[in-house]
Write a protein that holds these residues in place. Structure first.
Motif, mmCIF file in Angstrom:
data_model
loop_
_atom_site.group_PDB
_atom_site.id
_atom_site.type_symbol
_atom_site.label_atom_id
_atom_site.label_comp_id
_atom_site.label_asym_id
_atom_site.label_seq_id
_atom_site.Cartn_x
_atom_site.Cartn_y
_atom_site.Cartn_z
ATOM 1 N N THR A 61 -2.786 32.479 -3.137
ATOM 2 C CA THR A 61 -4.140 33.799 -3.766
ATOM 3 C C THR A 61 -4.818 33.409 -2.557
ATOM 4 N N ASN A 62 -6.104 33.886 -2.955
ATOM 5 C CA ASN A 62 -7.997 34.157 -2.102
ATOM 6 C C ASN A 62 -7.855 32.396 -0.885
ATOM 7 N N ALA A 63 -8.026 31.500 -2.477
ATOM 8 C CA ALA A 63 -8.459 29.870 -1.917
ATOM 9 C C ALA A 63 -7.483 28.590 -1.545
ATOM 10 N N PHE A 64 -5.790 29.450 -1.555
ATOM 11 C CA PHE A 64 -4.646 28.217 -1.115
ATOM 12 C C PHE A 64 -4.047 28.756 -1.476
ATOM 13 N N VAL A 65 -2.526 28.078 -0.447
ATOM 14 C CA VAL A 65 -1.282 28.725 -1.074
ATOM 15 C C VAL A 65 -0.153 27.537 -1.654
ATOM 16 N N VAL A 66 0.835 28.239 -2.270
ATOM 17 C CA VAL A 66 1.598 27.091 -2.443
ATOM 18 C C VAL A 66 3.240 27.806 -1.904
ATOM 19 N N CYS A 67 3.545 25.968 -0.953
ATOM 20 C CA CYS A 67 4.495 26.318 -0.522
ATOM 21 C C CYS A 67 6.014 25.204 -1.535
ATOM 22 N N SER A 68 7.517 25.952 -0.976
ATOM 23 C CA SER A 68 8.947 25.150 -0.885
ATOM 24 C C SER A 68 9.270 24.887 -0.496
ATOM 25 N N PHE A 69 9.585 23.591 0.086
ATOM 26 C CA PHE A 69 10.637 22.535 0.747
ATOM 27 C C PHE A 69 11.138 22.370 -0.248
ATOM 28 N N VAL A 70 12.717 22.899 0.632
ATOM 29 C CA VAL A 70 14.182 22.865 -0.316
ATOM 30 C C VAL A 70 14.966 22.459 0.214
ATOM 31 N N PRO A 71 16.576 22.005 0.051
ATOM 32 C CA PRO A 71 17.182 21.380 0.755
ATOM 33 C C PRO A 71 17.061 23.172 2.164
ATOM 34 N N ARG A 72 18.344 22.564 3.309
ATOM 35 C CA ARG A 72 17.877 23.110 4.572
ATOM 36 C C ARG A 72 19.193 23.086 5.388
ATOM 37 N N MET A 73 19.280 23.330 6.778
ATOM 38 C CA MET A 73 19.772 23.307 7.667
ATOM 39 C C MET A 73 18.746 22.992 8.565
ATOM 40 N N TYR A 74 18.355 22.170 9.468
ATOM 41 C CA TYR A 74 17.474 21.123 10.144
ATOM 42 C C TYR A 74 17.624 22.949 11.292
ATOM 43 N N ASP A 75 16.624 22.340 12.653
ATOM 44 C CA ASP A 75 16.895 23.100 14.042
ATOM 45 C C ASP A 75 17.777 23.042 14.388
ATOM 46 N N TYR A 76 18.215 23.725 14.823
ATOM 47 C CA TYR A 76 19.818 23.758 15.789
ATOM 48 C C TYR A 76 19.364 23.834 17.525
ATOM 49 N N HIS A 77 18.310 24.123 17.988
ATOM 50 C CA HIS A 77 18.569 23.770 19.003
ATOM 51 C C HIS A 77 19.008 22.456 19.959
ATOM 52 N N PRO A 78 20.121 21.862 21.018
ATOM 53 C CA PRO A 78 20.270 21.196 21.227
ATOM 54 C C PRO A 78 19.206 19.959 21.359
ATOM 55 N N LYS A 79 18.229 20.444 21.051
ATOM 56 C CA LYS A 79 16.865 19.484 22.639
ATOM 57 C C LYS A 79 15.855 19.534 21.277
ATOM 58 N N ALA A 80 16.438 20.209 19.722
ATOM 59 C CA ALA A 80 14.727 20.122 18.426
ATOM 60 C C ALA A 80 14.743 18.840 18.245
ATOM 61 N N ILE A 81 12.856 18.318 18.076
ATOM 62 C CA ILE A 81 12.969 17.547 16.631
ATOM 63 C C ILE A 81 12.935 18.252 15.554
ATOM 64 N N PRO A 82 13.286 18.246 14.439
ATOM 65 C CA PRO A 82 13.349 18.381 13.282
ATOM 66 C C PRO A 82 12.183 18.272 12.663
#
Ligand SMILES: [Fe+2]
Length: 385
Positions: free
Chosen positions: A274-295
């Motif tokens: 909207t003009n004034a806020f956003v809505v986000c969805s955090f859903v089940p997913r694979m984590y970051d796959y760089h060997p040194k990633a901090i998820p």
């Protein structure tokens, strides 16, 4: 909704003669938004949609600030909000500003003896618990666990629940709620990189037309007041409609997460704007796959937006002691980040089962007394070791 839809019978040409079986005319109504510039639908009623018989009582339902200037991180135990029989009574606003109300609701009963219209705001209802049917004058949408129901301002509706065990997160927005512009082409179609597309939307179906005269109570929310109007015909008397302005559903389980080799920023989870806020969805997913990633996310200073996270299900990777229905509020002005231990513990993990809804507002949020009643009171110190 940038998608054309139609239900029922409509004339071949708009604004032309369209007769009922008895030879009299249907009553056409243009239902638009943003003056005549926004999305609109054309509706055909059996009766005049203007037949007000009486204007009755008015009730103030505007939120009252218990904390006007908040600098504390908060943790609200959402399921502690009391259940109520009536849908409107059950809606308790916890956080608000001049753009948006964020509320929790545990309604036990279906709405049967009146109809409701929010003339102030678009409503985004997230269904955490419960199943049922959203009945509107443009058709019906069945809902269940994980559904967002987007009800544009002015839609007349009733809500029917299959049982008494219901938990909802209700967001009211004073500016229209759309899907993110960057995911749509110049015609409004969702692009290939969008985490969802038209096929995922639940459009109204089963247009039921009621040809009834009598006394029908419509509760209209306007300027934070709930007005009770009595109409002379059944509000669901539409025989057909077409256009772009209508309620729809979208399941959070149909949101396809965007992942990367290293941590992706919150906008990849964005679902609505909207003009004034956003809505986000955090859903089940694979984590970051760089060997040194901090998820787990890095500490971040959302210096100019308040962040509201509503926890739905699964373990939330960056938080300790979080339960279903909890809301964390991380206010603008101070940084926040993963809890002690969670940053380190996330390394090497391959996936998460977390499910959460985030609302980031551009203006600071105020807290109601209901929020204080369910506030754990010590969350703001939870990053101390
Ligand atoms: Fe955050």
């Amino acid at each position: 909704m940038p998608l054309y839809h139609k239900l029922g019978k409509i004339p071949h040409k708009r604004h032309t003669v369209f007769k009922k079986a008895d030879g009299s005319l249907h009553y056409e109504q243009l239902f638009g938004t943003i003056g005549f510039d926004g999305m609109s639908s054309l509706l055909y009623h059996l009766h005049r949609p203007t037949m007000v018989k009486q204007v009755g009582a008015t009730k103030d339902v505007s939120p009252k600030a218990a904390v006007e200037h908040n600098i504390k991180s908060r943790l609200l135990k959402g399921f502690q909000v009391q259940a109520e029989d009536d849908f409107l009574d059950s809606r308790k606003i916890v956080l608000f500003n001049s753009d948006v109300n964020v509320g929790l609701a545990a309604p036990r009963k279906s709405m049967t003896d009146y109809f409701y219209k929010n003339a102030d705001a678009d409503e985004l209802v997230f269904v955490h618990k419960g199943t049922g049917t959203l009945k509107t004058f443009l058709g019906e949408i069945d809902f269940g666990y994980g559904d967002y129901l987007l009800i544009p301002r002015g839609m007349i509706y009733q809500i029917e629940f299959d049982s008494e065990d219901n938990r909802l997160l209700v967001t009211e927005s004073y500016s229209p709620i759309y899907t993110p512009k960057r995911y749509r082409n110049w015609f409004g179609q969702h692009l290939e990189h969008s985490p969802f597309c038209e096929r995922d939307f639940k459009l109204p179906q089963n247009l039921r037309t009621h040809d009834e005269k009598g006394e029908f109570v419509l509760k209209v929310k306007k300027q934070g007041q709930l007005h009770e109007l009595v109409y002379a015909s059944h509000p669901f008397d539409v025989v057909g409609w077409d256009g772009y302005n209508y309620p729809y559903g979208f399941s959070i389980h149909d949101f396809e997460p965007i992942t990367g080799r290293v941590h992706q920023p919150p906008p990849v989870h964005q679902t609505f704007e909207t003009n004034a806020f956003v809505v986000c969805s955090f859903v089940p997913r694979m984590y970051d796959y760089h060997p040194k990633a901090i998820p787990a996310p890095y500490n971040h200073s959302n210096i100019d937006s308040d962040e509201v996270l509503y926890y739905v299900d699964g373990d939330f990777m960056s938080r300790n002691n979080i339960d279903q229905g909890y809301i964390s509020l991380h206010p603008a002005g101070i940084p926040h980040g993963p809890h002690p231990g969670t940053y380190e513990a996330s390394i090497g993990k391959t996936k998460t089962e977390e499910l959460a809804v985030m609302i980031d507002t551009f203006k600071p949020l105020q807290l109601t007394q209901t929020a204080l009643d369910i506030d754990d009171g010590k969350y703001y110190q939870s990053w101390l070791e």
